[in-house]
Design a protein around this motif. Structure first.
Motif, PDB file in Angstrom:
ATOM      1  N   THR A   1       0.849  -1.191   0.000  1.00  0.00           N
ATOM      2  CA  THR A   1       0.000   0.000   0.000  1.00  0.00           C
ATOM      3  C   THR A   1       0.884   1.240   0.000  1.00  0.00           C
ATOM      4  O   THR A   1       2.008   1.224   0.516  1.00  0.00           O
ATOM      5  N   CYS A   2       0.354   2.304  -0.591  1.00  0.00           N
ATOM      6  CA  CYS A   2       1.089   3.569  -0.620  1.00  0.00           C
ATOM      7  C   CYS A   2       0.099   4.699  -0.885  1.00  0.00           C
ATOM      8  O   CYS A   2      -0.717   4.607  -1.822  1.00  0.00           O
TER       9      CYS A   2
ATOM     10  N   GLN B   1      -1.290   8.106  -2.370  1.00  0.00           N
ATOM     11  CA  GLN B   1      -1.006   8.908  -3.563  1.00  0.00           C
ATOM     12  C   GLN B   1      -1.810  10.192  -3.494  1.00  0.00           C
ATOM     13  O   GLN B   1      -2.995  10.185  -3.127  1.00  0.00           O
TER      14      GLN B   1
ATOM     15  N   LYS C   1      -5.357   5.786  -1.695  1.00  0.00           N
ATOM     16  CA  LYS C   1      -4.377   4.765  -1.351  1.00  0.00           C
ATOM     17  C   LYS C   1      -4.233   3.789  -2.505  1.00  0.00           C
ATOM     18  O   LYS C   1      -5.210   3.169  -2.921  1.00  0.00           O
TER      19      LYS C   1
ATOM     20  N   GLU D   1      -2.905   0.253  -3.776  1.00  0.00           N
ATOM     21  CA  GLU D   1      -2.572  -1.030  -3.175  1.00  0.00           C
ATOM     22  C   GLU D   1      -2.584  -2.118  -4.235  1.00  0.00           C
ATOM     23  O   GLU D   1      -3.259  -2.014  -5.264  1.00  0.00           O
TER      24      GLU D   1
ATOM     25  N   TRP E   1       4.412  -4.072  -7.363  1.00  0.00           N
ATOM     26  CA  TRP E   1       5.091  -3.014  -6.609  1.00  0.00           C
ATOM     27  C   TRP E   1       6.220  -2.407  -7.430  1.00  0.00           C
ATOM     28  O   TRP E   1       6.360  -1.177  -7.490  1.00  0.00           O
TER      29      TRP E   1
ATOM     30  N   HIS F   1       9.963   7.685  -1.839  1.00  0.00           N
ATOM     31  CA  HIS F   1       9.158   6.920  -0.893  1.00  0.00           C
ATOM     32  C   HIS F   1      10.062   6.135   0.050  1.00  0.00           C
ATOM     33  O   HIS F   1      11.118   5.645  -0.350  1.00  0.00           O
TER      34      HIS F   1
ATOM     35  N   TRP G   1       9.925   2.679   2.133  1.00  0.00           N
ATOM     36  CA  TRP G   1       9.174   1.422   2.090  1.00  0.00           C
ATOM     37  C   TRP G   1       9.556   0.568   3.297  1.00  0.00           C
ATOM     38  O   TRP G   1      10.708   0.170   3.445  1.00  0.00           O
TER      39      TRP G   1
ATOM     40  N   THR H   1       4.680  -1.170   3.110  1.00  0.00           N
ATOM     41  CA  THR H   1       3.965   0.105   3.161  1.00  0.00           C
ATOM     42  C   THR H   1       4.874   1.240   2.728  1.00  0.00           C
ATOM     43  O   THR H   1       5.988   1.396   3.251  1.00  0.00           O
ATOM     44  N   GLY H   2       4.397   2.024   1.770  1.00  0.00           N
ATOM     45  CA  GLY H   2       5.139   3.185   1.301  1.00  0.00           C
ATOM     46  C   GLY H   2       4.618   4.458   1.938  1.00  0.00           C
ATOM     47  O   GLY H   2       3.426   4.588   2.229  1.00  0.00           O
ATOM     48  N   SER H   3       5.511   5.408   2.156  1.00  0.00           N
ATOM     49  CA  SER H   3       5.128   6.720   2.681  1.00  0.00           C
ATOM     50  C   SER H   3       6.089   7.754   2.119  1.00  0.00           C
ATOM     51  O   SER H   3       7.227   7.432   1.755  1.00  0.00           O
TER      52      SER H   3
END
Length: 271
Positions: free
Chosen positions: A45-46, A48, A56, A58, A65, A113, A115, A137-139
């Motif tokens: 998930t990340c 956007q 989100k 996913e 990915w 990002h 991860w 999980t990306g942020s």
């Protein structure tokens, strides 16, 4: 080798190999690579941001990915380590527990990002032993990363740490077998055709020999597990324990530095 860390290394090395062109089929590491041999599924998930709203993204699987990372404009992944967190356990001990390490990946997209992975047992009764579900999980990375100076020589630093800890093991008949273990790690640093222990496909075939030597030796040097591992030793003698703690910490730092060198990850981040 810690399975969570091995998986990140595989994602980084094989991911960079594919991201160099971003064409052809993205590698399905979660179904084909030994670093994921105990993984049932990888869910990603990340967040956007699109204009004035966010959503989100996913997907399931490493291939989707990597395509997302590529579409985001990234051409390289780096292995990074988070800043120290308050804990009663030193890093070599904390790393023996699920999700106890402070590792992550960073991409070099125009908006980078971070991860992070989280492993949870999903079905411990599976006959194929694929019991783990991995959440990646990306942020947004923002400006929270800090430059980490590269070691002058990751290979020589690891060699020195292995020599020292081998000498410590040789001085105690009860743990003399560990000296053989460290000798094998030292041998891999100079092997003409190094085979990566436990994870022979951890790196793509095109990885240069010196990097493969360093990676193989670092994987063999990972003795930071649970019961029965190097971490399981105990000393009542204060001086002996102090040297054990020192040698263990030196090896742990040198192994991580070696892995950073192999994956060419020049960053350290606060997570």
């Amino acid at each position: 080798m810690n399975g969570e860390l091995a998986a990140l290394i595989a994602l980084c090395l094989h991911g960079n190999d594919w991201l160099a062109t971003g064409t052809g089929r993205a590698p399905d590491l979660d179904t084909a690579n030994s670093a994921f041999r105990y993984v049932e599924r990888v869910h990603v998930t990340c967040p956007q941001r699109r204009m004035l709203r966010s959503r989100k993204w996913e997907a399931d699987g490493v291939a989707d990915w990597l395509r997302f990372v590529n579409d985001s404009g990234a051409r390289r992944l780096s292995l990074v380590v988070g800043s120290a967190q308050p804990s009663d356990l030193p890093d070599p001990l904390a790393a023996s527990f699920a999700n106890g390490g402070r590792w992550a990946l960073v991409d070099d997209a125009p908006t980078p990002h971070l991860w992070q992975s989280h492993w949870a047992v999903h079905d411990r009764n599976r006959t194929d032993q694929r019991i783990w579900a991995v959440q990646l999980t990306g942020s947004p990375l923002g400006q929270s990363w800090l430059a980490q100076p590269a070691p002058s020589s990751a290979q020589e630093d690891l060699r020195a740490a292995l020599d020292a800890i081998r000498g410590f093991a040789e001085g105690d008949d009860d743990i003399a077998d560990w000296a053989t273990w460290f000798t094998e790690a030292l041998r891999l640093l100079d092997a003409s055709e190094p085979v990566i222990p436990y994870y022979p496909d951890l790196a793509p075939e095109g990885l240069p020999r010196e990097s493969r030597q360093l990676l193989a030796a670092a994987v063999k040097s990972w003795v930071f597990g649970g019961m029965g591992s190097w971490n399981d030793l105990a000393y009542s003698d204060a001086a002996r324990k102090a040297e054990y703690d020192q040698r263990t910490a030196e090896l742990y730092r040198s192994v991580l530095a070696a892995l950073f060198a192999v994956t060419r990850g020049p960053l350290s981040i606060r997570v």
